[in-house]
Motif scaffolding. Sequence first.
Motif, PDB file in Angstrom:
ATOM      1  N   GLU A 123      26.566  11.966 -32.040  1.00 49.64           N
ATOM      2  CA  GLU A 123      26.553  10.946 -33.200  1.00 49.64           C
ATOM      3  C   GLU A 123      27.953  10.692 -33.755  1.00 49.64           C
ATOM      4  N   ASN A 124      28.965  10.785 -32.937  1.00 46.57           N
ATOM      5  CA  ASN A 124      30.280  10.776 -33.430  1.00 46.57           C
ATOM      6  C   ASN A 124      31.132  10.167 -32.073  1.00 46.57           C
ATOM      7  N   PRO A 125      31.691   8.959 -32.269  1.00 42.31           N
ATOM      8  CA  PRO A 125      32.380   8.347 -31.120  1.00 42.31           C
ATOM      9  C   PRO A 125      33.380   9.243 -30.572  1.00 42.31           C
ATOM     10  N   GLU A 126      33.970  10.429 -31.390  1.00 40.59           N
ATOM     11  CA  GLU A 126      35.249  11.213 -30.867  1.00 40.59           C
ATOM     12  C   GLU A 126      34.554  12.210 -29.965  1.00 40.59           C
ATOM     13  N   SER A 129      28.563  12.287 -25.206  1.00 41.95           N
ATOM     14  CA  SER A 129      27.439  12.765 -24.870  1.00 41.95           C
ATOM     15  C   SER A 129      27.502  13.471 -23.580  1.00 41.95           C
TER      16      SER A 129
END
Length: 151
Positions: A123-126, A129
């Motif tokens: 839940e963090n684009p950095e 997944s």
Amino acid sequence: MALDSTTLAKVELTVMQPHPDAPKSALPLFLSKVTAGLPAQVDDTVHDYVDLNDYCLPHPESSFLLRVSGQSMLGAGIHDGDLLVVDRSSKPKSGQVVIAALDGEFTVKRLARQGQAVQLVAENPEYPSIKVRPDQMFMIWGVVTFVVHRL
């Protein structure tokens, strides 16, 4: 492919369960709700009493706390150092935040299932997944039901 600790938001596996003889402490629950918008008149009438153990741990025999280390779940409101309340009795569903073991390492991620495919979503684009491959050791330890953090 080996996953390193920068890819996984690790959780310290110091499992803390409520002691069976721990004292219960009920706090007053006021009838009024506090607005997050414009100020409203406050009614100071106590409506009920709530014990946070009962509220946060509906299944104390299968619940535990974990402390988070990492930034990959910021978008879900989970910060580095937060405590997670985890329920092992809940059946994990797609879309829920879970504690998962993948190839012997633990992580907290959002579970995404599509047919047989399983993905652990950051839940963090950095952070990427993680697509769980059939040849990997994978197990869900429990469903995160509450997050506790200081403001």
